[in-house]
Design an enzyme around this catalytic site. Sequence first.
Site, PDB file in Angstrom:
ATOM      1  N   MET A   1       0.936  -1.174  -0.114  1.00 27.75           N
ATOM      2  CA  MET A   1      -0.139   0.131   0.060  1.00 27.75           C
ATOM      3  C   MET A   1       0.850   1.397  -0.078  1.00 27.75           C
ATOM      4  O   MET A   1       1.904   1.371   0.257  1.00 27.75           O
ATOM      5  CB  MET A   1      -0.913   0.007   1.164  1.00 27.75           C
ATOM      6  N   HIS A   2       0.175   2.440  -0.548  1.00 30.77           N
ATOM      7  CA  HIS A   2       0.982   3.583  -0.445  1.00 30.77           C
ATOM      8  C   HIS A   2       1.839   3.983  -1.388  1.00 30.77           C
ATOM      9  O   HIS A   2       2.271   5.188  -1.573  1.00 30.77           O
ATOM     10  CB  HIS A   2       1.490   4.042   1.036  1.00 30.77           C
TER      11      HIS A   2
ATOM     12  N   ASP B   1      -2.853  -4.743  -0.092  1.00 28.16           N
ATOM     13  CA  ASP B   1      -2.238  -6.096   0.506  1.00 28.16           C
ATOM     14  C   ASP B   1      -2.887  -6.676   1.898  1.00 28.16           C
ATOM     15  O   ASP B   1      -3.415  -7.682   2.088  1.00 28.16           O
ATOM     16  CB  ASP B   1      -0.944  -6.364   0.402  1.00 28.16           C
TER      17      ASP B   1
END
Length: 508
Positions: free
Chosen positions: A87-88, A246
Amino acid sequence: MQNRRVAFLGIDIGTTAVKAVLVDIEGKIFAECDIEQTVLRSNIVWVEQDPVMWWENTLTAISNVVKLAQNSKYQIEVIGIGLTGQMHSSVLLDEKFEIVRPAILWSDGRTTLQCQEISEKIGLQRLKRFLGNRPVEGLTAPKLLWLKQNEPRNFERLKTLLLPKDYVRYRMTGIVVTDHSDASATLLYDIYRKSWSADVLDILELPHSILPDIIESVESAGTLQENVADMCGLQKGIPVICGGADNPVGAVASGVFQQGLIQSSIGTSGTLLMPTDTLNVDKELNLHNFVHCKEDWWYQMGVILSAGDSLKWLRNILYGEKSKTSYDSMIKEAESILPGSDGLIFLPHLVGERTPHNDSNARGVFIGLHAQHTRAHLVRAVMEGVCFALRDSLEIAKEQNHSFTEIRAVGSGSLSKLWRQIQADVFNLPVTVVNQFAGPAYGAAILAAVGQKSFSSINEVVELWTNFETSSEPNSDVVSNYDKYYSVYRNIYPSVKASFQEINSLTN
């Protein structure tokens, strides 16, 4: 003649590896493959990766599982592909969809000033109203401000922002989209309206045009292009399902999408993920509030940045980075040590911390060290410290009147009987493990099965595919002992916070 079996391909673009898994219609894993990845670290807080590496490793992982499946007694036909990933982490593309610079990862800590700027410009009340999340290093929006302020030429080249799984899917299909679970974790997304936040983009003076369209995690996002199919041994035209971030995709794999359940993940980082069908943000925004892959569900999540990484760090300094000493042997030593590690407590803030401190200056601490402590004490203290850090998130959730009945453990922390028992005793909840678990990649295969219309819902697949091992039950005497140690643990960070800031100013 081989019997024909249909299968779903799940792909996880992780930080340490790309994982591919082939799963049949009954949930059995035909083949799986991990391709290790490298991380670029030019200083203590910068953490980057090359998206081209993700793509190349994805092709290798797919090719490997296809070859492994060909050696089975069945003729495997892949009928759906699903993706997930870290993520991110920000993939920055120019007008020709070429990579502008290496991706800045979720664990990168360079954006402290930009987080402060976002907090000042938007304010706590509007953060609650628009985003439901607090600016912290590693999220996507602060990285865009950092790019604008520190690499203006690269910012001018930026035309499209993608998340890791979306970049890999674009390379597969030529289609540019994302899903709600990944979009909600960028700090550019309105979690109430479930759309990009025009208000936040305008306040931060960021262009709306760089953001992709958003679809559901189980929607089709194109089909596999012929040239890609040829490279990895698949048929062209296979539906590629959007997938998700995820953590929630991992929760799909472990069946954590109803209230009362918690997914505890101890991998590189550590998370507690708590699903909810009613959005209720905590008053200080200490927990993340993101969208789940299951439609009309959200989840709250606490994150610590160094979970399994803390044990890896300890192994490297005790045995050397090239040592072949296994984690199993280290943990075996720690089993001889009583709960509480004879008064040794560890703070696992090796690269700063997220929940609940949101402090990039935070650092690791051993406290209570004495001459009788051994290597085994250090190992157990690290394991306990990681669980104490995760308990901080559980306590915040309890303050919101949430109640919980079970922890489902995933990641490396689920593979160790000792780490499962420490979690059960620290959290005072039974800890179960998925019997056949290939992590978020397995969850991506579940999303592919639903998106391809072989099943009507995520619930239907999980009920058929997912089984659980016997729980690790909390020991009441140990729970009481850990409660006392946790009380000490909670007081350490406030006592040394100012010292962390002073040390950071000296080292910078």
